[in-house]
Design an enzyme around this catalytic site. Structure first.
Site, mmCIF file in Angstrom:
data_model
loop_
_atom_site.group_PDB
_atom_site.id
_atom_site.type_symbol
_atom_site.label_atom_id
_atom_site.label_comp_id
_atom_site.label_asym_id
_atom_site.label_seq_id
_atom_site.Cartn_x
_atom_site.Cartn_y
_atom_site.Cartn_z
ATOM 1 N N GLU A 102 -54.107 -32.508 33.018
ATOM 2 C CA GLU A 102 -54.827 -31.586 32.143
ATOM 3 C C GLU A 102 -54.697 -30.159 32.643
ATOM 4 O O GLU A 102 -54.463 -29.934 33.835
ATOM 5 C CB GLU A 102 -56.320 -31.959 32.151
ATOM 6 C CG GLU A 102 -56.834 -32.592 30.893
ATOM 7 C CD GLU A 102 -56.906 -31.651 29.689
ATOM 8 O OE1 GLU A 102 -56.222 -30.607 29.660
ATOM 9 O OE2 GLU A 102 -57.626 -31.987 28.751
ATOM 10 N N ASP A 103 -54.884 -29.212 31.732
ATOM 11 C CA ASP A 103 -54.903 -27.810 32.155
ATOM 12 C C ASP A 103 -56.252 -27.443 32.765
ATOM 13 O O ASP A 103 -56.328 -26.850 33.828
ATOM 14 C CB ASP A 103 -54.565 -26.870 30.983
ATOM 15 C CG ASP A 103 -55.416 -27.124 29.733
ATOM 16 O OD1 ASP A 103 -56.180 -28.106 29.691
ATOM 17 O OD2 ASP A 103 -55.304 -26.325 28.786
ATOM 18 N N ASP A 106 -63.601 -28.476 31.326
ATOM 19 C CA ASP A 106 -64.677 -27.517 31.100
ATOM 20 C C ASP A 106 -66.004 -28.289 31.027
ATOM 21 O O ASP A 106 -66.558 -28.643 32.059
ATOM 22 C CB ASP A 106 -64.334 -26.771 29.793
ATOM 23 C CG ASP A 106 -65.262 -25.615 29.489
ATOM 24 O OD1 ASP A 106 -66.002 -25.186 30.387
ATOM 25 O OD2 ASP A 106 -65.243 -25.127 28.345
ATOM 26 N N PHE A 155 -63.208 -17.077 30.256
ATOM 27 C CA PHE A 155 -62.158 -17.609 29.393
ATOM 28 C C PHE A 155 -60.799 -17.276 29.997
ATOM 29 O O PHE A 155 -60.445 -16.105 30.189
ATOM 30 C CB PHE A 155 -62.275 -17.107 27.953
ATOM 31 C CG PHE A 155 -61.549 -18.058 27.043
ATOM 32 C CD1 PHE A 155 -62.159 -19.236 26.620
ATOM 33 C CD2 PHE A 155 -60.225 -17.825 26.684
ATOM 34 C CE1 PHE A 155 -61.466 -20.158 25.845
ATOM 35 C CE2 PHE A 155 -59.532 -18.737 25.900
ATOM 36 C CZ PHE A 155 -60.154 -19.908 25.472
ATOM 37 N N ARG A 168 -49.828 -18.419 26.231
ATOM 38 C CA ARG A 168 -49.447 -19.590 27.028
ATOM 39 C C ARG A 168 -48.299 -19.282 27.986
ATOM 40 O O ARG A 168 -48.135 -19.937 29.014
ATOM 41 C CB ARG A 168 -49.003 -20.734 26.107
ATOM 42 C CG ARG A 168 -50.120 -21.335 25.286
ATOM 43 C CD ARG A 168 -49.649 -22.634 24.668
ATOM 44 N NE ARG A 168 -50.469 -23.088 23.562
ATOM 45 C CZ ARG A 168 -51.580 -23.808 23.692
ATOM 46 N NH1 ARG A 168 -52.013 -24.149 24.881
ATOM 47 N NH2 ARG A 168 -52.261 -24.186 22.630
HETATM 48 P P1 IMP Z 1 -64.032 -29.695 27.410
HETATM 49 O O1 IMP Z 1 -63.981 -30.830 26.436
HETATM 50 O O2 IMP Z 1 -65.252 -28.818 27.182
HETATM 51 O O3 IMP Z 1 -63.936 -30.110 28.857
HETATM 52 O O4 IMP Z 1 -62.848 -28.729 27.053
HETATM 53 C C1 IMP Z 1 -61.592 -28.986 27.467
HETATM 54 C C2 IMP Z 1 -60.563 -28.224 26.671
HETATM 55 O O5 IMP Z 1 -61.051 -26.948 26.206
HETATM 56 C C3 IMP Z 1 -59.389 -27.897 27.577
HETATM 57 O O6 IMP Z 1 -58.485 -28.954 27.598
HETATM 58 C C4 IMP Z 1 -58.872 -26.632 26.954
HETATM 59 O O7 IMP Z 1 -57.976 -26.967 25.918
HETATM 60 C C5 IMP Z 1 -60.081 -25.942 26.381
HETATM 61 N N1 IMP Z 1 -60.601 -24.882 27.291
HETATM 62 C C6 IMP Z 1 -61.729 -24.907 28.019
HETATM 63 N N2 IMP Z 1 -61.882 -23.768 28.741
HETATM 64 C C7 IMP Z 1 -60.796 -23.002 28.464
HETATM 65 C C8 IMP Z 1 -60.350 -21.694 28.916
HETATM 66 O O8 IMP Z 1 -60.985 -20.989 29.723
HETATM 67 N N3 IMP Z 1 -59.167 -21.254 28.399
HETATM 68 C C9 IMP Z 1 -58.425 -21.983 27.509
HETATM 69 N N4 IMP Z 1 -58.790 -23.205 27.072
HETATM 70 C C10 IMP Z 1 -59.972 -23.709 27.538
HETATM 71 MG MG MG Z 2 -56.428 -29.173 27.303
#
Ligand code: IMP
Ligand code: MG
Length: 179
Positions: A102-103, A106, A155, A168
């Site tokens: 994963e990138d 969050d 962000f 990206r």
């Molecule tokens: P989660 O379900 O809240 O954990 O969100 C995960 C997804 O939200 C990641 O896989 C990203 O695609 C996106 N995301 C969360 N924070 C960021 C950020 O700071 N920059 C870009 N994408 C983010």
């Molecule tokens: Mg992602």
């Protein structure tokens, strides 16, 4: 979506630091799977944000890998439960050692649903590697096995991460602030 008109971009993690950390992570992953007795890793890229990290990590690993790609998004309904929409699923993972790449994790919501979806398909093991971890933002418990960097609740864009699908291709991780 067009690029935002006014924004400031501040570099947080330079390209050299990303490259160095990817090598360290790869060594850690190799050691872990050697100990597990895994001959091969099914390395799964969570599209689209992980694509750059994935391509670098893949080439730094010594353990043989297979590659597959998964694209999913999660929707929170009116109730507190959500569901996962999978637009590109992976192939059979039964009895395979799956490592999700994963990138960023969050709130943990997406990863939590993904884990449930994949665990039901009986992999030999299922682990998570994320380049970035926003620990302070976590609302859903997720067992993250390998973490590149702990990051603040800002962000972030670059090295695969986007703002409305832009940025990206930046070689570094930066913080974007819209004006
Ligand atoms: P989660 O379900 O809240 O954990 O969100 C995960 C997804 O939200 C990641 O896989 C990203 O695609 C996106 N995301 C969360 N924070 C960021 C950020 O700071 N920059 C870009 N994408 C983010
Ligand atoms: Mg992602």
């Amino acid at each position: 979506m067009p690029l935002p008109e006014k924004y400031t971009l501040t570099e947080l993690i330079p390209a050299e630091n990303l490259a160095a950390r990817v090598k360290e992570l790869a060594a850690q992953i190799d050691a872990c799977y050697t100990e597990l007795g895994a001959k091969e890793i099914m390395l799964v890229c969570v599209l689209r944000g992980a694509c750059v990290f994935y391509a670098d990590l893949l080439r730094a690993l010594q353990t043989p890998v297979r590659v597959d790609f998964l694209q999913a998004s999660s929707y929170v309904g009116q109730a507190s439960s959500g569901n996962l929409h999978i637009s590109k699923d992976i192939e059979n993972i039964e009895n395979q050692h799956v490592l999700l790449v994963e990138d960023i994790v969050d709130t943990g919501f997406t990863m939590r649903l993904l884990l449930e979806h994949l665990q039901a398909r009986r992999p030999a093991s299922l682990k998570i590697c994320t380049l970035l971890n926003k620990a302070d933002a976590r609302r859903y418990e997720v067992p993250v096995d390998f973490i590149g960097f702990e990051v603040p609740e800002k962000f972030l864009v670059g090295y695969g991460l986007d703002y409305n699908d832009s940025f990206r291709n930046l070689p570094y991780i930066g913080e974007i602030v819209l004006e």
